[in-house]
Design an enzyme around this catalytic site. Sequence first.
Site, short mmCIF file in Angstrom:
data_model
loop_
_atom_site.label_atom_id
_atom_site.label_comp_id
_atom_site.label_asym_id
_atom_site.label_seq_id
_atom_site.Cartn_x
_atom_site.Cartn_y
_atom_site.Cartn_z
N ASP A 26 0.86 -1.18 0.00
CA ASP A 26 0.00 0.00 0.00
C ASP A 26 0.90 1.23 0.00
O ASP A 26 1.75 1.38 0.88
CB ASP A 26 -0.91 0.02 1.23
CG ASP A 26 -2.09 -0.93 1.10
OD1 ASP A 26 -2.37 -1.38 -0.03
OD2 ASP A 26 -2.73 -1.22 2.13
N HIS A 72 -5.07 5.60 -1.22
CA HIS A 72 -3.77 4.93 -1.33
C HIS A 72 -3.76 4.11 -2.59
O HIS A 72 -4.82 3.85 -3.18
CB HIS A 72 -3.47 4.05 -0.11
CG HIS A 72 -4.31 2.80 -0.01
ND1 HIS A 72 -5.62 2.80 0.39
CD2 HIS A 72 -4.00 1.50 -0.27
CE1 HIS A 72 -6.10 1.57 0.40
NE2 HIS A 72 -5.14 0.74 -0.01
N HIS A 112 -3.00 0.42 -3.88
CA HIS A 112 -2.72 -0.98 -3.55
C HIS A 112 -2.09 -1.60 -4.79
O HIS A 112 -2.68 -1.60 -5.87
CB HIS A 112 -4.03 -1.69 -3.18
CG HIS A 112 -3.91 -3.17 -3.03
ND1 HIS A 112 -3.85 -3.79 -1.81
CD2 HIS A 112 -3.85 -4.17 -3.95
CE1 HIS A 112 -3.76 -5.11 -1.98
NE2 HIS A 112 -3.76 -5.35 -3.28
ZN LIG Z 1 -3.84 -2.93 0.02
#
Ligand SMILES: [Zn+2]
Length: 257
Positions: free
Chosen positions: A56, A135, A137
Site C-alpha cells: 500500500d 492509497h 494498492h
Molecule cells: Zn492494500
Amino acid sequence: MRRRWWSLLAAALLTAGTLLPASPAMAAPTFKVPFPCGQSWSGQTRSDHSPAYAIDFNRTDDLGDPVVASAPGTVDRVTDLGGTSYGRYVRIDHGGGYTTYYAHLNGFNVSVGQTVGYGKVIGWVGSTGGSTGPHLHYEQRVNGNDIQVRFNGSLALYWGTKTYSSDNACSGTTGSGTVNTAGANLTVRSGPGTGYAAVGSVADGTRVTIYCQTSGTTVTGTYGTSSIWDRIGTGRYIADAYVYTGHDSWIPNVPRC
Ligand SMILES: [Zn+2]
C-alpha cells in the site's frame, strides 16, 4: 571456414527458435516504482494484507496523484468492482505469466488491450472499493499468484514501511508492441526503410520495446499503410505497419528518433 561454421550455427539456432514453443520460463520484467520519475512514496507491507505481498503506497495529499505502469505490457483488465475489494483497478499483462495490479483508483486513463510502456499514466490514486482512505494498492503476480514485490530486481521491505523513490521512465518513455505478420518473420533493418540493410528478424508474435519512432519508407502491413518505423534497439528498426501498439499513428509519449 570459421565464418561459414558460425553462419550455419546461427541458422540452426534460428530454425530451432522458430520450431520451439514459447518459453514458459521468461525472466521477470524489470519493475519500477508505479509513480512518475523522481517521486518518493511510503510503501507499507503487512502480513495481514490480502494478498500478503501487496504494497500500500501513500504520500501527503495523494488523492488524484497519477499512477504509472511499472513495466511495459498490455492492459488486460480495467474493472470497477464498486464498493468492494479493489474498487476501480487496472491489471497489466507483462508476458511470461507476470501481471501487476493497481487498485482503489479514482479513475482510469487506459483501456483493455492498450499497450503501455514505462511511465505511462494508467489512472489516479483514489479510495474506491474496500478502502478507508486514499492509497495505491499494488501487486506483482506470476501465473496469478502474488509474489514478493521487486523494484529494479531488489526485494521490497517485508514486513514494514519504507520510502521508495521512483526512477520510472526517468530517461524518457518507451513504448511497446507486438509483431503481427500472420506467420512470417519480420525483417529488422539498420535504418528506417526497406532500403537499409537487413540486420536480423523478429518472429511473429514477438513483443518489442520501442525506444523511439521516426518516418521512413511507406510500408503496407497488417495494420494498414504507414511510414512510421520503430527503433527496437541500437541500429534496429522495424516497420510499424506490422506492429500492434494500440495506436493508429505515433505512440503518445514515445520520442521521435
Ligand atoms: Zn492494500
